[in-house]
Design an enzyme around this catalytic site. Structure first.
Site, PDB file in Angstrom:
ATOM      1  N   ASP A 104      43.721   7.559  -8.878  1.00 23.02           N
ATOM      2  CA  ASP A 104      43.208   6.441  -8.084  1.00 23.02           C
ATOM      3  C   ASP A 104      43.017   6.975  -6.664  1.00 23.02           C
ATOM      4  OD1 ASP A 104      43.631   4.278 -10.131  1.00 23.02           O
ATOM      5  OD2 ASP A 104      45.709   4.941  -9.883  1.00 23.02           O
ATOM      6  N   ASP A 148      42.368   3.394 -17.555  1.00 26.29           N
ATOM      7  CA  ASP A 148      43.042   2.218 -16.999  1.00 26.29           C
ATOM      8  C   ASP A 148      42.050   1.132 -16.607  1.00 26.29           C
ATOM      9  OD1 ASP A 148      45.189   0.697 -16.218  1.00 26.29           O
ATOM     10  OD2 ASP A 148      45.370   1.630 -14.249  1.00 26.29           O
TER      11      ASP A 148
END
Length: 933
Positions: free
Chosen positions: A16, A126
């Site tokens: 991320d 995700d």
């Protein structure tokens, strides 16, 4: 000993770029990670390979700081030890446009190809749910698999796995899209960290593998077990070869392999030979769960981000790209390098923790800067393209009106012919500072310019009803390519009028002129004139206003009630929709990820709350009613909420309520009806003074329907109005792109939006469409306590919608096309009087096909070919016809990577050199290439 199973251990990190820390804090950790990886790969041949999370931006981010390590990095990629691509970034597919997903895939392949081989891995570790057309997107990109962690199985707090409610018996499954495309789906049933931090020491490793092998075997359909050695921002496990040797000693019946995705997929396919798997069809939205862990309410976290994203996407894909194509065809440039920069800058806001609005405040502040950078780049491309286009349009026909002629060009970059209200600013006169006049004289000359008596005409000389606002003295400048900037004083005016029947992917030309054979005074007499507002019309159409609370055109009649709600009559079907436009307000003690209404709380609404109602606009082409409310609502949640947040109480279990203190929520709603409009525009201005709450607008459909349709990625997905039996969350909110539609027999209601990506079909007996306008929360949520005061979204917020009643079929009635057009701004520019090779009314490409939605027009970087894309909005085959006046040398079918699919070209049936027709399959995404002479 014969090995009974193979344990594939794949080293990776899920990166991320920004989340619970600002981007640069994560960036520093990335530099350390890749430094460690390069050292390990060079010094430890036992460490076989590493997967770069499916996104090539990791390479950009690393080399930005470590350019001296470029050759080291490239060497490991080309030796097959670092796997890269296929994406540029890992995006949220529900909150990003179809074309943004395609550009993401194209840029990922383009960048990966520079360094080495592209990993053909459909990687969604995700992603907060997956859109139904991803299998078709993958297949068209030459990818036959999809790895994902959410959407099919339930995951709860901290990603703990439940054994209930599976839609697939195994972690391996067949995922089928609505068009029939199929990929091998690999569900991270034990998450993408199930092989993280594998112990080296014997006793710890024994406990680790006893648990991990049992977990993997529980869900595996074959003897090939997958272990993901990594997690979010996970540092490299440099001693992994030693950990594997320990595992081999403990479990000689298992072959432990430091593996990679291609090898794992090949092994799984071999093991599956002759066996069948469960097939999961369409969207993966965790429908068969309790509904508490879907993260769907990220669609309404920080709505302003979604609105900025919608604006940026539309500007790039629906305005800048098609205008640059038209400009290139007629002497301008198609700036591939600028499009790459603008798209990459925009895509950097598309990872789930970014566009979902579920990060700390610093992250989302930086996103606004990226949105602006991308948008301003697109603006520059549009300005250059319009300069080339207006220079090529033949406006000489307006010369008959004399010297005081101001031509202007209106472009329609949507895929359908368009009629609607446009606004353009013109310089009625200019005085360049280079001419040497004193500034006072410059100003005097501009102020003395006579604007009275002028009218707007189209290319046929027809007078067009037009409102002209005198903007007075202004300043401007040119930026020539061959000399210094050229400032000037000018007299600026703003024209607003209805542009009728502007062709798809084309333009229509107008001019602001003095009437032929009339003096200025005579021309002024044709309308009304004042210093601020000059109306110049001949035969004025009837007003759309019917009294103080009613608007009406040929299709719609709207009447506003005393509380600001309104009825909407669709004249062709006779259907009347009542109680529209009521605001609903509830508390929200959830977080950026999930909405949670306080237990036992009754929703507040503006039903029965007196409103101020006025006519705010009354012109021949458009009229508006303004509705204002001053509404007392609770100021925030009570003090218990922060206590529960600090204590990390799981949000469904919170007991906080709303505070007794109140604040005034000021609401201003504008209903706008155009003379030729098929829909009613609804614009809401919200002065948000409250915290910890959600605001929605309600549109009861009052239609008998068990399901509804919603715009998603290259699909109008059909979803049930009632959730699955497993669903426990009182809220059943869902994602949308451009619109949601409820249809019954002979009537339907489509609600389009600009960046309002959360809706719910209420189970209230009326099939009410509830659109979320604002959600205010004060914490990020997920794995800790991260306060986010800016997520309360205090201050003025806006929301734009379009209500489109129809005959019961949103596609065949044209309501869907109108909803897509609502996303796309008009583009207008001033021109000069001159000859040109473009006619005053022009379309680059013409097409027809009732079931098709137009998606994009762009130029291929390598070949210079035109690429046009459509998708079938229905599950029925449709016909697509295409023709053009361009110098065509051939048509072909392409995939989403813009590579010709030669075996598909037999589908093309050419109707002459410049036309073709073909069948569009059920839910097909179709790209046509045009080679030009």
């Amino acid at each position: 000993m014969t090995k009974q199973q193979t344990a594939h251990i794949i080293s990776h990190t899920h990166w991320d770029r920004e989340w619970y820390l600002p981007y640069e804090r994560h960036h520093l950790r990335l530099i350390r990670l890749v430094d460690s990886l390069l050292d390990t790969l060079e010094n430890n041949p036992g460490f076989k390979s590493y997967f770069f999370d499916g996104q090539t931006i990791i390479i950009e981010d690393y080399l930005q700081v470590r350019p001296e390590n470029r050759e080291r990095l490239v060497r490991q990629i080309r030796e097959g030890r670092i796997f890269i691509g296929p994406w540029y970034i890992l995006q949220d597919a529900f909150l990003t446009s179809p074309e943004a997903n395609v550009r993401n895939l194209q840029l990922g392949h383009q960048d990966a190809g520079v360094y080495g081989e592209v990993s053909k891995i459909g990687y969604f570790p995700d992603t907060f749910g997956l859109t139904g057309q991803i299998p078709q997107l993958m297949v068209q990109a030459g990818i036959t698999n999809a790895f994902f962690g959410r959407g099919v199985k339930p995951t709860g707090f901290n990603n703990t796995v439940s054994s209930d409610g599976y839609e697939s018996s195994f972690s391996e499954l067949v995922w089928e899209g609505p068009d029939g495309s199929k990929v091998l789906g690999i569900l991270f049933a034990n998450w993408y960290s199930n092989g993280n931090e594998i112990p080296v020491e014997i006793e710890e490793a024994q406990r680790f593998w006893e648990r991990k092998l049992a977990d993997a075997r529980q869900y595996a359909a074959t003897d090939q077990l997958l272990f993901m050695n990594g997690c979010d921002h996970q540092p490299l496990q440099t001693e992994l070869p030693e950990a594997i040797r320990t595992a081999e000693k403990l479990h000689p019946e298992v072959a432990f392999v430091h593996s990679n995705f291609p090898d794992y997929i090949e092994a799984v396919r071999t093991s599956l030979a002759g066996r069948s798997l469960s097939t999961v069809k369409g969207e993966l939205r965790s429908q068969r769960t309790d509904g508490w862990g879907t993260l769907v309410n990220t669609a309404s976290a920080r709505v302003y981000l979604k609105q900025l994203n919608q604006r940026g996407q539309a500007m790039l894909e629906k305005v800048a790209e098609p205008l640059a194509v038209i400009a290139k065809l007629h002497g301008g440039e198609y700036p591939h390098h600028l499009f790459t920069y603008a798209w990459k800058t925009l895509l950097q806001n598309h990872p789930h923790d970014s566009i979902c609005g579920c990060s700390v405040d610093e992250v989302h502040r930086e996103m606004i800067t990226r949105f602006d950078k991308s948008y301003h780049t697109a603006e520059g491309i549009v300005a250059d393209s319009m300069q080339a286009i207006t220079g090529a349009v033949d406006t000489s026909g307006f010369a008959a009106y004399g010297e005081e002629v101001l031509p202007l060009v209106v472009t329609n970059t949507s895929g359908w012919s368009r009629t609607g209200t446009v606004t353009v600013e013109l310089d009625a006169a200019r005085q360049y500072l280079r001419d040497g006049l004193p500034l006072e004289e410059n100003a005097r000359l501009m102020k003395a310019e006579d604007l009275s008596g002028r009218i707007l005409v189209d290319e046929q000389g027809n007078r067009i009803p037009c409102t002209v606002q005198d903007l007075g003295l202004s300043f401007g400048y040119d930026l020539p390519d061959d000399r210094f900037r050229q400032p000037y004083s000018c007299r600026k005016v703003r024209l607003t009028f209805e542009a009728a029947d502007v062709p798809a992917l084309g333009l229509r030309t107008y001019a602001w002129v003095r009437p032929l054979g009339e003096s200025a005074a005579e021309g002024a007499a044709a309308g009304s004139a004042s210093a601020d507002n000059i109306q110049a019309v001949t035969s004025v159409p009837a007003s759309l206003v019917r009294g103080g609370r009613m608007l009406e055109n040929d299709t719609l009649r709207v009447e506003v009630m005393a509380d600001g709600s309104f009825t909407l009559e669709h004249k062709p079907s006779g259907k009347v929709y009542r109680d529209l436009g009521v605001y609903e307000n509830t508390g929200d003690i959830g977080n950026e990820y999930m909405y949670r209404q306080p237990a036992g709380e009754a929703a507040l609404t503006t039903k029965g709350l007196a409103a101020d109602i006025t006519i705010s606009e009354d012109t021949p082409y458009r009229a508006s009613i303004e509705i204002t409310h001053a509404w007392e609502i609770p100021a925030a949640a009570d003090a218990l909420l922060e206590e529960e947040q600090r204590a990390l109480v799981y949000y469904p279990e919170r007991q906080a309520q709303r505070a007794s203190a109140t604040v005034t929520l000021k609401l201003r709603t504008v209903l706008r009806l155009e003379r030729s409009g098929q829909g009613l525009e609804v614009k809401s201005y919200i002065q948000n003074t409250a915290k910890d709450h959600r605001l929605r607008m309600l549109f009861p459909a009052d239609l008998a329907a068990a399901s509804h349709r919603v715009d998603s990625m290259f699909e109008l997905a059909e979803r049930p109005n009632e959730p699955a039996p497993e669903w426990r969350n009182p809220s059943n909110a869902q994602h949308q792109q451009s619109f949601v539609d409820v249809s019954g027999e002979n009537a339907g209601l489509t609600v389009a939006n600009l960046g309002l990506q959360e809706y719910e079909i209420l189970r209230d007996g009326r099939n009410t469409i509830a659109v979320t306008l604002l959600r205010s929360v004060g914490e990020m949520g997920d794995w800790g306590w991260f306060p986010t005061p800016e997520a309360q979204c205090l201050g003025e917020q806006t929301a734009d919608m379009l209500l489109l009643p129809h005959n019961g079929d949103a596609v065949l009635s044209g309501a869907a096309a109108a909803a897509y057009q609502f996303q796309i701004p008009w583009t207008c520019a001033q021109a000069e009087v001159h000859t040109g090779h473009l006619p005053a009314v022009y379309s680059a490409v013409r097409w027809s096909g009732q079931r098709a939605a137009f998606s994009s027009l762009k130029l291929n970087r390598e070949s210079g070919d035109l690429l046009l894309r459509w998708f079938n909005m229905t599950n029925q085959p449709g016909e697509l016809k295409l023709d053009t006046d361009l110098p065509v040398t051939g048509f072909y079918l392409s995939n989403v990577l813009e590579a010709e699919v030669a075996e598909e070209n037999a589908r093309l049936k050419q109707g002459g050199a410049n036309a073709l027709e073909l069948q569009l399959g059920s839910h097909e995404i179709l790209t046509v290439g045009i080679r030009l002479d």
